[in-house]
Design a protein around this motif. Sequence first.
Motif, PDB file in Angstrom:
ATOM      1  N   TRP A 366       0.838  -1.205   0.000  1.00 25.28           N
ATOM      2  CA  TRP A 366       0.000   0.000   0.000  1.00 25.28           C
ATOM      3  C   TRP A 366       0.868   1.247   0.000  1.00 25.28           C
ATOM      4  O   TRP A 366       0.615   2.200  -0.748  1.00 25.28           O
ATOM      5  N   ARG A 367       1.909   1.266   0.824  1.00 29.21           N
ATOM      6  CA  ARG A 367       2.773   2.439   0.871  1.00 29.21           C
ATOM      7  C   ARG A 367       3.502   2.639  -0.456  1.00 29.21           C
ATOM      8  O   ARG A 367       3.588   3.772  -0.964  1.00 29.21           O
ATOM      9  N   ALA A 368       4.015   1.558  -1.031  1.00 33.77           N
ATOM     10  CA  ALA A 368       4.731   1.682  -2.301  1.00 33.77           C
ATOM     11  C   ALA A 368       3.815   2.225  -3.394  1.00 33.77           C
ATOM     12  O   ALA A 368       4.218   3.091  -4.182  1.00 33.77           O
ATOM     13  N   ALA A 369       2.575   1.730  -3.435  1.00 34.01           N
ATOM     14  CA  ALA A 369       1.647   2.192  -4.468  1.00 34.01           C
ATOM     15  C   ALA A 369       1.306   3.661  -4.300  1.00 34.01           C
ATOM     16  O   ALA A 369       1.257   4.426  -5.285  1.00 34.01           O
ATOM     17  N   HIS A 370       1.105   4.125  -3.086  1.00 31.63           N
ATOM     18  CA  HIS A 370       0.725   5.513  -2.867  1.00 31.63           C
ATOM     19  C   HIS A 370       1.902   6.467  -2.998  1.00 31.63           C
ATOM     20  O   HIS A 370       1.734   7.608  -3.449  1.00 31.63           O
ATOM     21  N   ILE A 371       3.093   6.012  -2.647  1.00 31.88           N
ATOM     22  CA  ILE A 371       4.270   6.847  -2.868  1.00 31.88           C
ATOM     23  C   ILE A 371       4.513   7.031  -4.359  1.00 31.88           C
ATOM     24  O   ILE A 371       4.839   8.117  -4.832  1.00 31.88           O
ATOM     25  N   THR A 372       4.338   5.940  -5.130  1.00 33.04           N
ATOM     26  CA  THR A 372       4.485   6.033  -6.589  1.00 33.04           C
ATOM     27  C   THR A 372       3.464   6.992  -7.172  1.00 33.04           C
ATOM     28  O   THR A 372       3.778   7.810  -8.052  1.00 33.04           O
TER      29      THR A 372
END
Length: 389
Positions: A366-372
């Motif tokens: 979830w964090r990786a997707a939202h940071i991207t």
Amino acid sequence: MIRFGPWSTTLGLAAGFGALVAFLLWRAPGNRAAHRLLAALLLVAVLRLMPYVLGFAGAYDAWPWLSFAPFQLGLAIGPLLYLYLLRLATPALPPRWGWHLLPAALELAYLLGAFALPLGRKMAWNNHVHEPWIAPLLDVAGAVSLAAYLVLAVQLRRRYLQWLREHVSDQDARRQPWIGTTLAALGLWLLVSTGFDLYSSVVDKLNYYDRFPQYLAFSAIVLWLGLEGWRYAGHPFVQMATAVVAPPAIPAPAPSAATRDWHATAANWRAQIRDQGWWRQPGLTLADVARHLGTNENYVSRAFNLGTGQNFNAVINAMRVEAVQSRMLADHGAELLTLALDCGFSSKASFNRVFRAQAGASPSAWRAAHITKISAMAPFEATSPGPRT
């Protein structure tokens, strides 16, 4: 002559270990009533091994007066199992709980009476009455008793887990694997005992030595119960409260469902929980929140269920997940476990399970997707045209 060979020694070591753990449990601090019920259950299992520990060593041949020594108390196993689990899950045993042990007390009284007979009368009673009539009846009664109490214990476990789902926010506290282990161990005990008895009655009469595999299995169960029982002796079990009394200055309201605005009530209480930060408390329970709000558990539970369509556990964990998500976006390099513990989760496993259920992805994904997503939007924000003049 008494001689402990491989068979008697193997069973004797298991019996000695079980007796040692029972002694330690009897003296263990904490939930003394539950510990002592488990100690009694282990002792009954250990006693069941003793005729074969002594018999394979030749004790009954050397000392025939040992016949009818009260080693086999099959009618005690089921009640002790049920009472033990009941005391783990509730603050106190019910009134007149001792009646559950009445059949076992009668069985003990019969064995003590037969044990006290003169040797000649004892042998005659064994050959003409006990072996053909009473022993099979006690075997059947013990199996039926254990089966019935296993059913009661399984039903108790279901009620307890349902109560935990509705009243406790900590996912780890809701697992309670020891209860399932205890039920599995005693279920295996019943299966082994019944299997050997049926084979002996229907297929071919089993002698003393043919029963060794049965008692070897019993020994393994004693070791299993002893090890796991001691391991979980200090484990905190959240107990089902029989009643929660509201503070006298603020009596619990009792409006009808038709007239009460449950949505407004739930929204108000959610705001209080969020603003006061109660959701950050690991192991927060419905009783804790009701006490903070000055009302009772049933009223709070009803407000959340009718006003939000979620139970207490879902409401609290949603707040925790939202807080973790907000902090992940604010600090991309923050340690996930640190964020989880700061927001009220008690362990990494609990955090991962709840987060995935709420967000549909693991925390790291979830964090990786939202940071991207944020990184992809940044150039457009930086080059957006200014206002026209």
